[in-house]
Design a protein around this motif. Structure first.
Motif, PDB file in Angstrom:
ATOM      1  N   ARG A 375      52.668  60.773  39.810  1.00 33.52           N
ATOM      2  CA  ARG A 375      51.886  62.215  39.646  1.00 33.52           C
ATOM      3  C   ARG A 375      50.852  62.500  38.610  1.00 33.52           C
ATOM      4  O   ARG A 375      51.256  62.406  37.376  1.00 33.52           O
ATOM      5  CB  ARG A 375      52.988  63.490  40.025  1.00 33.52           C
ATOM      6  N   GLY A 376      49.676  62.942  38.827  1.00 32.15           N
ATOM      7  CA  GLY A 376      48.865  63.455  37.980  1.00 32.15           C
ATOM      8  C   GLY A 376      47.908  62.190  37.253  1.00 32.15           C
ATOM      9  O   GLY A 376      47.116  62.531  36.329  1.00 32.15           O
ATOM     10  N   GLU A 377      48.424  60.921  37.867  1.00 32.11           N
ATOM     11  CA  GLU A 377      47.782  59.919  37.123  1.00 32.11           C
ATOM     12  C   GLU A 377      46.376  59.454  37.568  1.00 32.11           C
ATOM     13  O   GLU A 377      46.394  59.783  38.906  1.00 32.11           O
ATOM     14  CB  GLU A 377      48.570  58.600  37.131  1.00 32.11           C
ATOM     15  N   CYS A 378      45.550  58.836  37.116  1.00 26.60           N
ATOM     16  CA  CYS A 378      44.034  58.533  37.679  1.00 26.60           C
ATOM     17  C   CYS A 378      44.018  57.087  37.550  1.00 26.60           C
ATOM     18  O   CYS A 378      43.947  56.622  36.326  1.00 26.60           O
ATOM     19  CB  CYS A 378      43.012  59.263  36.949  1.00 26.60           C
ATOM     20  N   LEU A 379      43.952  56.223  38.693  1.00 26.99           N
ATOM     21  CA  LEU A 379      43.744  54.838  38.332  1.00 26.99           C
ATOM     22  C   LEU A 379      42.241  54.642  38.990  1.00 26.99           C
ATOM     23  O   LEU A 379      42.178  55.107  40.165  1.00 26.99           O
ATOM     24  CB  LEU A 379      44.582  54.199  39.569  1.00 26.99           C
ATOM     25  N   ALA A 380      41.581  53.838  38.321  1.00 30.62           N
ATOM     26  CA  ALA A 380      40.099  53.688  38.751  1.00 30.62           C
ATOM     27  C   ALA A 380      40.119  51.982  39.470  1.00 30.62           C
ATOM     28  O   ALA A 380      40.980  51.185  38.705  1.00 30.62           O
ATOM     29  CB  ALA A 380      39.193  53.493  37.668  1.00 30.62           C
ATOM     30  N   GLN A 533      39.412  66.164  36.118  1.00 34.24           N
ATOM     31  CA  GLN A 533      40.419  66.307  34.947  1.00 34.24           C
ATOM     32  C   GLN A 533      41.392  67.448  34.884  1.00 34.24           C
ATOM     33  O   GLN A 533      42.584  67.523  34.801  1.00 34.24           O
ATOM     34  CB  GLN A 533      39.663  66.304  33.633  1.00 34.24           C
ATOM     35  N   GLN A 534      40.582  68.607  35.425  1.00 31.94           N
ATOM     36  CA  GLN A 534      41.568  69.819  35.538  1.00 31.94           C
ATOM     37  C   GLN A 534      42.458  69.622  36.396  1.00 31.94           C
ATOM     38  O   GLN A 534      43.640  69.997  36.573  1.00 31.94           O
ATOM     39  CB  GLN A 534      40.315  71.149  35.842  1.00 31.94           C
ATOM     40  N   LEU A 535      42.113  69.111  37.777  1.00 27.91           N
ATOM     41  CA  LEU A 535      42.850  68.568  38.829  1.00 27.91           C
ATOM     42  C   LEU A 535      44.217  67.884  38.646  1.00 27.91           C
ATOM     43  O   LEU A 535      45.119  67.906  39.216  1.00 27.91           O
ATOM     44  CB  LEU A 535      42.181  68.124  39.997  1.00 27.91           C
ATOM     45  N   GLN A 536      43.996  66.814  37.726  1.00 27.55           N
ATOM     46  CA  GLN A 536      44.971  65.971  37.356  1.00 27.55           C
ATOM     47  C   GLN A 536      45.925  66.743  36.503  1.00 27.55           C
ATOM     48  O   GLN A 536      47.438  66.462  36.684  1.00 27.55           O
ATOM     49  CB  GLN A 536      44.281  64.854  36.312  1.00 27.55           C
ATOM     50  N   GLN A 537      45.426  67.615  35.944  1.00 23.65           N
ATOM     51  CA  GLN A 537      46.502  68.541  34.933  1.00 23.65           C
ATOM     52  C   GLN A 537      47.358  69.254  35.624  1.00 23.65           C
ATOM     53  O   GLN A 537      48.485  69.685  35.233  1.00 23.65           O
ATOM     54  CB  GLN A 537      45.579  69.420  33.829  1.00 23.65           C
ATOM     55  N   GLN A 538      46.876  69.638  37.123  1.00 21.20           N
ATOM     56  CA  GLN A 538      47.566  70.299  37.860  1.00 21.20           C
ATOM     57  C   GLN A 538      48.536  69.552  38.988  1.00 21.20           C
ATOM     58  O   GLN A 538      49.153  70.100  39.645  1.00 21.20           O
ATOM     59  CB  GLN A 538      46.589  71.101  38.580  1.00 21.20           C
ATOM     60  N   ALA A 556      39.662  57.840  33.603  1.00 19.77           N
ATOM     61  CA  ALA A 556      40.864  57.138  34.108  1.00 19.77           C
ATOM     62  C   ALA A 556      42.195  56.861  32.951  1.00 19.77           C
ATOM     63  O   ALA A 556      41.765  56.746  31.948  1.00 19.77           O
ATOM     64  CB  ALA A 556      40.542  55.628  34.882  1.00 19.77           C
ATOM     65  N   ASP A 557      43.237  57.058  33.528  1.00 25.45           N
ATOM     66  CA  ASP A 557      44.485  56.532  32.793  1.00 25.45           C
ATOM     67  C   ASP A 557      44.614  54.940  32.675  1.00 25.45           C
ATOM     68  O   ASP A 557      45.029  54.314  31.762  1.00 25.45           O
ATOM     69  CB  ASP A 557      45.711  57.057  33.376  1.00 25.45           C
ATOM     70  N   ARG A 558      44.385  54.362  33.998  1.00 29.80           N
ATOM     71  CA  ARG A 558      44.611  53.147  34.035  1.00 29.80           C
ATOM     72  C   ARG A 558      43.368  52.436  34.837  1.00 29.80           C
ATOM     73  O   ARG A 558      42.546  53.278  35.834  1.00 29.80           O
ATOM     74  CB  ARG A 558      46.015  52.724  34.698  1.00 29.80           C
ATOM     75  N   VAL A 559      43.276  50.885  34.855  1.00 25.88           N
ATOM     76  CA  VAL A 559      42.450  50.444  35.617  1.00 25.88           C
ATOM     77  C   VAL A 559      42.887  49.037  36.322  1.00 25.88           C
ATOM     78  O   VAL A 559      43.665  48.519  35.521  1.00 25.88           O
ATOM     79  CB  VAL A 559      41.037  49.973  34.629  1.00 25.88           C
ATOM     80  N   ALA A 560      42.207  49.186  37.680  1.00 27.86           N
ATOM     81  CA  ALA A 560      42.581  47.891  38.439  1.00 27.86           C
ATOM     82  C   ALA A 560      41.247  46.979  38.418  1.00 27.86           C
ATOM     83  O   ALA A 560      40.442  47.623  39.343  1.00 27.86           O
ATOM     84  CB  ALA A 560      43.418  48.040  39.588  1.00 27.86           C
ATOM     85  N   VAL A 561      41.242  46.006  38.130  1.00 26.86           N
ATOM     86  CA  VAL A 561      39.706  45.209  38.253  1.00 26.86           C
ATOM     87  C   VAL A 561      39.989  44.266  39.729  1.00 26.86           C
ATOM     88  O   VAL A 561      40.891  43.471  39.364  1.00 26.86           O
ATOM     89  CB  VAL A 561      39.475  44.216  37.148  1.00 26.86           C
TER      90      VAL A 561
END
Length: 605
Positions: A375-380, A533-538, A556-561
């Motif tokens: 929850r709240g993470e961003c994966l690119a 980014q604000q939505l992530q914090q929510q 992004a917090d993490r990246v998948a190539v």
């Protein structure tokens, strides 16, 4: 740098385009010149006048506008004085145009060979068939495409986006014109294809002594192609300088604002969007049009339009239209720390994607893809076109018909067929499409579109639904009056905010963002990224599909190539982008445009 070029090809003076109904100027008092082999970058936000100016250079004004004054001299001949027949001869022969979308610029009913040969038949009918075929083979070779019969018999839809764009370049350079106008030709391309296209443009401009105007909203791309840059704002030239001057010592606050808004692959910098909007042609002030958005503005700015003047003590000519250009200092960037969400092995992941395989017809597009999101993470998801990014995101959203594997959201196994998911499951996982104009119903106002979403997913009264719509519009920084407008009335950034607002009304746990900033101005992009980014914090979890590695660094917090349907590298963003382990990741990074890396043409010199 500029004085290495040869004869002047294009000379523009006092060019003004106005609206027919009101007489208000769309672009005003444009003046510049361009020499053989020189590439001029033309940059600015949507509404700055880039497209109007580039069209005027072809002797064309869109419906509802007209060229009311000025001269456009091509090799000493004023094209605005030509009759329609003579102007048609100039277009395509002396001036070429490369459109942003090759899919719509190429005739789907003509083969690739027919496109090229017909152009020669129209403009160089004196050539024999064998001479035409030789010219076609030569130009295709120069743009890195085959010229055998099999390829020439293909149709545009049988080519990739990068191949289509190179066909447009072949068409543009085939007649060796004097001037080429390129309208955002790499916007939809991945970074490796973009580098290839930029190198082709630069090489052919130098080889054929062709002057080029490269229209773009992306200054990092302009840095990799242009010798000189003109920054447009509200239909006027705000700044005109050689490349190094513009990037190292910008003298207009607007130029500095654009540079501050650009995310960069090399460092995670603080993104600062330019607040407010450029005024429309019918709403421009008597003073400086940028004053309302400028931190340097004083009374003189609001009262008097600044003249475009040449700065003193500059080795190369540097022009700026600002009353306070002496106060605009050297550009500096604020680097920010990024606190990565720690993956807790003892904590249940919100989204689990396990052993996904997917096909297009008989062709397998994804191979055993697995990852988890908390929850709240961003994966690119990053990779070249055809790597499987969008296919994977559509499988997760239940939009791909031919897939297998498992998607688990908050301990619930989701059907891979979206229509078989419950209403609750559908509103917890929302998909935001790349093109918001196509994703919004053009017959409905924004208010109707948003209200229908609330009524579909939640049993609310009219009053409660209206309150939810107001809440979400404030959340995405849109004025409440936007409810009365239609999608056609909004800018690209506003439409994208509406698309995000529509998804947020569902109160999702996961937002899948498919290239949602690729067509946006850098300032609008910065504001959208700050919103995400604000939505992530929510607590909203993001799956962000993109080919822009600068955006990846920013959000992004993490990246998948992905490469050919396989995840070849996965890890924390700063680790992957600063210390890549896989050769494919290193290749992507080497082609990513950056303010902090040497130019493509410098590196390849």
């Amino acid at each position: 740098m500029a004085n290495t070029f040869k004869n002047t090809v294009l000379s523009v003076s006092d060019l003004t385009v106005a609206l027919v109904n009101t007489g208000n100027h769309v672009v005003s008092d444009i003046a510049f010149s361009l020499r053989e082999g020189e590439v001029l970058g033309l940059v600015g936000e949507s509404g700055s006048g880039k497209t109007t100016l580039s069209s005027a250079l072809l002797g064309y004004a869109r419906h509802g506008a007209k060229i009311i004054q000025g001269m456009i001299e091509l090799d000493g001949e004023d094209i605005l004085s030509l009759d329609d027949h003579a102007l048609r001869q100039v277009r395509g022969y002396k001036i070429s145009h490369v459109a942003q979308d090759p899919g719509t610029a190429l005739n789907p009913a003509l083969s690739i060979g027919q496109h090229l040969l017909e152009l020669l038949e129209v403009h160089q009918s004196q050539l024999s068939n064998s001479e035409r075929q030789q010219k076609v083979a030569k130009i295709l070779d120069e743009v890195g495409l085959p010229h055998d019969d099999v390829f020439l018999k293909r149709y545009p839809h049988q080519l990739s986006g990068g191949q289509q764009q190179r066909i447009l370049l072949a068409l543009a350079f085939l007649l060796q014109p004097r001037l080429i106008i390129l309208d955002e030709p790499t916007t939809a391309l991945d970074v490796t294809t973009q580098t290839l296209v930029l190198n082709i443009i630069r090489k052919l401009c130098r080889e054929y002594n062709v002057a080029a105007i490269y229209v773009s909203h992306d200054l990092t791309v302009v840095k990799d192609i242009a010798d000189r840059v003109i920054v447009l704002y509200s239909g006027r030239i705000a700044e005109d300088a050689v490349l190094t001057q513009l990037f190292e010592t910008p003298k207009h606050p607007y130029t500095q604002g654009l540079l501050n808004a650009i995310p960069d692959v090399v460092i995670r910098k603080y993104l600062s969007p330019i607040e407010g909007h450029a005024p429309s042609p019918n709403d421009r002030p008597s003073g400086c049009a940028f004053a309302a958005r400028c931190t340097f503005a004083t009374d003189i700015c609001r009262q008097r339009q600044p003249d475009l003047i040449q700065l003193k003590d500059e080795f190369d000519p540097h022009f700026v239209a600002c009353h306070h250009s002496d106060d605009v200092g050297v550009i500096t960037f604020k680097e920010v720390d990024h606190h990565v969400i720690e993956l807790e092995t003892n904590k249940q992941a919100l989204l689990k994607v396990e052993h996904i395989n997917a096909w297009y017809g008989q062709q397998q597009a994804l191979f055993d893809v697995s990852f988890q999101l908390q929850r709240g993470e961003c994966l690119a998801l990053v990779g070249e076109s055809g790597s499987g990014k969008t296919t994977l995101s559509r499988v997760i959203a239940g939009l791909n018909e031919n897939a297998e594997g498992q998607v688990v959201l908050a301990d619930e196994v989701l059907s891979l067929q979206g229509q078989q998911r419950s209403l609750q499951q559908r509103h917890k996982l929302q998909y935001i499409f790349q093109n918001p104009y196509k994703a919004l119903n053009p017959a409905h106002t924004i208010g109707q579109t948003l209200t229908k979403v609330v009524q579909h997913f939640f049993a609310l009264s009219k009053q409660e639904a209206a309150e939810q719509v107001v809440r979400v519009l404030k959340q995405v920084s849109l004025p409440l009056q936007v409810q009365e407008l239609y999608p056609r009335d909004l800018s690209g950034g506003e439409r994208q905010r509406v698309a995000i607002a529509r998804a947020l009304l569902c109160q999702p746990d996961v937002l899948i963002c498919d290239e949602i900033t690729s067509a946006l101005d850098v300032s609008v992009q910065a504001s959208i990224l700050k919103l995400l980014q604000q939505l992530q914090q929510q607590g909203v979890t993001l799956l962000f599909v993109t080919h822009n590695l600068g955006v990846v660094r920013a959000i992004a917090d993490r990246v998948a190539v992905l490469k050919h349907g396989h995840i070849v590298e996965y890890g924390e963003t700063d680790q992957v982008l600063s210390h890549p382990q896989h050769g494919y990741t290193k290749t992507l990074l080497s082609h990513a445009p950056s303010l902090f890396k040497s130019n493509v043409h410098d590196a390849c010199a």
